[in-house]
Write an enzyme that holds these catalytic residues in place. Structure first.
Site, short mmCIF file in Angstrom:
data_model
loop_
_atom_site.label_atom_id
_atom_site.label_comp_id
_atom_site.label_asym_id
_atom_site.label_seq_id
_atom_site.Cartn_x
_atom_site.Cartn_y
_atom_site.Cartn_z
CB THR A 18 26.17 17.25 8.91
OG1 THR A 18 27.44 16.82 8.47
CG2 THR A 18 25.23 15.56 8.76
CE LYS A 53 30.32 20.40 10.81
NZ LYS A 53 28.72 19.78 11.09
CD GLU A 62 33.33 23.85 18.57
OE1 GLU A 62 32.32 24.34 17.33
OE2 GLU A 62 34.42 23.29 17.65
#
Length: 265
Positions: free
Chosen positions: A27, A139, A172
């Site tokens: 992204t 990802k 995270e």
């Protein structure tokens, strides 16, 4: 939305992204028609595809599609997805030789502008990330852990969630990487066993490691370590950095590291 370079809104139900979450994505932030860190986004996809053993991706076509999608956007997002495509039987990928490319342009998360001024409120998520060194860092399309984290987060008044792994160590946030500062010492969680090694995380590490007086540590620590931190910040490719104002009952006012990083992010 473009699928394999053609404007389309539908994907065959037989695509392995639908059947198994078999693919990866990135992204990217668009400003004035330009994609920030475009080479790094392509490299991220290539690295993930190599881990997943997705071959025959037309990388030149995907990059061109991303550039074209961004061209008319002032402030937006370009999301690029690579799937293994269609074929195979059950889990077997035998016969899959034509990966699917998907490019879309979601709206930019406008709330990031307000968060830069107000700071971000964090809360510890009850959902823990599993440890999987094979898939850690990339990802991939299997994001059910993040979906569950977000479902719990939506029941709170916090903006983002602190996430630990099954050993109780910080990894995270739901959709961001994490840094904290104690004096000139800067810390970020180890993501070699779980989590995402984000493009902005990598950029910040390069900046800090090349600049005095910062000393960077990649660590495995529990959330208790944040109680005496001078400063906490979040980052991802869209934010790109945001200051944290509160973690549950702890408040943070310093923006020394945040202000420094704004010059290079």
């Amino acid at each position: 939305m473009w699928i394999n370079g053609v404007a389309a809104e539908t994907l065959p139900a037989s695509d392995r992204s639908v059947q198994f979450g078999d693919g990866c994505f990135t992204t990217a932030c668009v400003q004035n028609g330009e994609i920030a860190f475009l080479p790094q986004h392509i490299e991220r996809l290539q690295r993930a595809a190599a881990v997943l053993r997705i071959d025959n991706v037309d990388w030149a076509a995907l990059e061109q599609e991303m550039v074209l999608a961004a061209g008319q956007q002032y402030e937006a997002v370009v999301k690029a997805v690579v799937t293994r495509g269609q074929g195979g039987r059950g889990y077997s990928a035998a016969g899959c030789s034509a990966p699917t490319r998907i490019v879309s342009t979601p709206a930019y998360p406008a709330h990031y502008h307000g968060w830069r001024q107000q700071g971000v409120k964090l809360t510890l998520s009850p959902v823990r990330l599993s440890q999987n060194p094979l898939l850690a860092g990339i990802k991939h399309l299997n994001r059910l852990e993040q979906v569950m984290i977000r479902l719990h987060l939506d029941q709170t008044e916090a903006n983002e969630a602190l996430v630990v792994d099954t050993s109780g160590c910080l990894v995270e946030c739901c959709a961001a990487n994490l840094f904290w500062r104690k004096g000139n010492q800067v810390f970020t969680p180890d993501v070699s066993q779980s989590g995402v090694d984000g493009i902005m995380r990598q950029h910040i590490l390069r900046v800090l490691e090349a600049t005095s007086p910062w000393v960077v540590h990649i660590v495995s620590e529990t959330p208790d370590t944040l109680s005496d931190a001078d400063e906490i910040l979040l980052c991802n490719a869209l934010m790109p950095v945001l200051p944290v104002s509160q973690v549950d009952d702890h408040h943070y006012a310093s923006r020394r590291l945040y202000d420094f990083l704004l010059q290079s992010c």
